[in-house]
Scaffold this motif. Structure first.
Motif, short mmCIF file in Angstrom:
data_model
loop_
_atom_site.label_atom_id
_atom_site.label_comp_id
_atom_site.label_asym_id
_atom_site.label_seq_id
_atom_site.Cartn_x
_atom_site.Cartn_y
_atom_site.Cartn_z
N ALA A 180 0.83 -1.20 0.00
CA ALA A 180 0.00 0.00 0.00
C ALA A 180 0.87 1.25 0.00
CB ALA A 180 -0.93 0.00 1.22
N HIS A 184 1.13 4.15 -3.02
CA HIS A 184 0.94 5.58 -2.79
C HIS A 184 2.16 6.36 -3.28
CE1 HIS A 184 -0.84 9.09 -0.80
NE2 HIS A 184 0.40 9.42 -0.48
N ALA A 187 2.20 6.55 -6.98
CA ALA A 187 1.16 7.48 -7.44
C ALA A 187 1.62 8.93 -7.31
CB ALA A 187 -0.12 7.26 -6.65
N LEU A 188 2.34 9.24 -6.23
CA LEU A 188 2.81 10.60 -6.01
C LEU A 188 3.75 11.08 -7.12
CD1 LEU A 188 3.57 10.70 -2.17
CD2 LEU A 188 1.68 11.84 -3.36
N ARG A 245 -0.75 14.82 3.60
CA ARG A 245 -2.06 15.08 3.01
C ARG A 245 -1.98 16.20 1.97
NH1 ARG A 245 -3.90 14.36 8.79
NH2 ARG A 245 -5.18 12.45 8.84
N ALA A 248 -0.24 14.98 -1.20
CA ALA A 248 -1.14 14.13 -1.99
C ALA A 248 -2.13 14.99 -2.77
CB ALA A 248 -1.88 13.16 -1.07
N VAL A 253 -3.44 12.96 -5.84
CA VAL A 253 -3.44 11.56 -5.41
C VAL A 253 -4.34 11.40 -4.19
CG1 VAL A 253 -2.02 9.72 -4.41
CG2 VAL A 253 -1.14 11.10 -6.32
N SER A 254 -5.17 10.36 -4.19
CA SER A 254 -6.02 10.09 -3.04
C SER A 254 -5.17 9.63 -1.87
CB SER A 254 -7.03 8.99 -3.38
OG SER A 254 -7.69 8.55 -2.21
N PRO A 255 -5.45 10.13 -0.66
CA PRO A 255 -4.71 9.69 0.53
C PRO A 255 -5.34 8.48 1.20
CG PRO A 255 -6.13 11.49 1.14
CD PRO A 255 -6.36 11.25 -0.34
N GLU A 256 -6.27 7.82 0.54
CA GLU A 256 -7.08 6.80 1.21
C GLU A 256 -6.27 5.60 1.70
OE1 GLU A 256 -9.77 4.61 -1.71
OE2 GLU A 256 -8.95 6.20 -2.98
N LEU A 257 -5.10 5.34 1.12
CA LEU A 257 -4.28 4.24 1.62
C LEU A 257 -3.58 4.61 2.92
CD1 LEU A 257 -2.61 2.90 -1.67
CD2 LEU A 257 -4.37 1.77 -0.29
N LEU A 258 -3.34 5.91 3.14
CA LEU A 258 -2.64 6.37 4.34
C LEU A 258 -3.58 6.81 5.46
CD1 LEU A 258 0.21 8.58 2.80
CD2 LEU A 258 0.20 6.12 3.20
#
Length: 287
Positions: A180, A184, A187-188, A245, A248, A253-258
């Motif tokens: 995960a 992320h 993605a960044l 945050r 992201a 990029v979604s922060p949903e994994l973090l």
């Protein structure tokens, strides 16, 4: 092979892993009887049984490598397991393994559960790093120690039949967390003129450097003192969450994994754990 080694066994299930297991035992000189629920090419040299019952009757040692716990029960239901040593290498939960152990034992068999820490291509390959967690009957494990060591290294973790599955899933869970974080990170950088191929060695080296942090977590859990040896406390670490945050958001990029982990960190600080490491998050998860 030692004098007590049984040089014949049965394998129920010829998926990729089951087939790899069969080939490893055949290559080591074992007589192998196989059965699969659907038509599938058996490894060369294996004896193919027409039914699961015939396969089980052929040998004392019966290795099961099927889809799930339900398929194991469906396959063995109604089959005489008296005197059979059943080694389950089907991925399951600890509770499923414990229940299956009782189910097998009630039908006259001995039970050993296994968690395979490898992919099929690693099975039977010396120094591949493959190993299997085993738990359950210590007597079964001792009787078939030589046979069990053929496909991969063996780590016996106790008489509790659920422990092999627990070790397996705990390590897999740690792996998902690592994946995960890597997802992320990739993605960044994805929208920039940064090569993911060149970035990967930097990320891997950093992950490896940070992996040792778990030793400190383990020591703190054992002692109960979550401030032991802390250099960067949780209050300090959570101040970085805002930067993570905002970055992201800037990178789209979604922060949903973090977010779930950051939220737990912040909750622990709010409850007074600011001087601790992030070990207190373990307690929050267990509530």
């Amino acid at each position: 092979m030692s004098d007590n080694t049984i040089e014949a066994l049965t394998i129920l299930g010829l998926g990729d892993m089951g087939s790899a297991l069969a080939r490893s035992w055949l290559a080591a000189g074992y007589t192998v009887t196989v059965w699969n629920r659907s038509a599938r090419q058996a490894p060369e040299g294996a004896a193919v049984a027409a039914t699961a019952a015939e396969a089980v009757a052929a040998n004392t040692l019966v290795v099961v490598c099927l889809l799930d716990d339900a398929s194991v029960r469906a396959t063995l239901d109604g089959i005489d397991l008296t005197g059979r040593d059943v080694v389950n290498l089907t991925t399951s939960t600890p509770a499923e393994a414990r229940a299956l152990s009782e189910w097998i034992t009630a039908r006259g068999g001995r039970f050993l559960d296994g968690g395979i820490m490898a992919v099929p291509s690693m099975i039977g390959v010396p120094d591949s790093g493959a190993y299997v967690f085993y738990s359950g009957s210590a007597e079964l494990h001792k009787t078939h120690a030589d046979a069990l060591a053929v496909p991969a290294d063996v780590t016996y973790v106790g008489a509790d039949a659920g422990f092999a599955a627990l070790y397996d899933i705990a390590l897999l869970s740690a792996m998902w967390g690592m994946f995960a974080g890597a997802a992320h990170a990739f993605a960044l950088i994805g929208g920039e003129d940064i090569s993911p191929v060149e970035f990967a060695p930097l990320m891997i080296a950093y992950q490896q450097a940070m992996a040792g942090y778990s030793y400190g977590t383990a020591a703190q859990l054992a002692s109960g003192d979550y401030t032991q040896g802390v250099e960067s406390n949780l209050a300090m670490m959570t101040t970085t969450n805002g930067t993570l945050r905002r970055t992201a958001a800037e990178q789209g990029v979604s922060p949903e994994l973090l977010e779930p982990f950051m939220a737990l960190m912040e909750r622990r600080v709010a409850e007074g754990g600011g001087n601790e490491s992030n070990t207190g998050v373990v307690d929050l998860l267990r509530r």
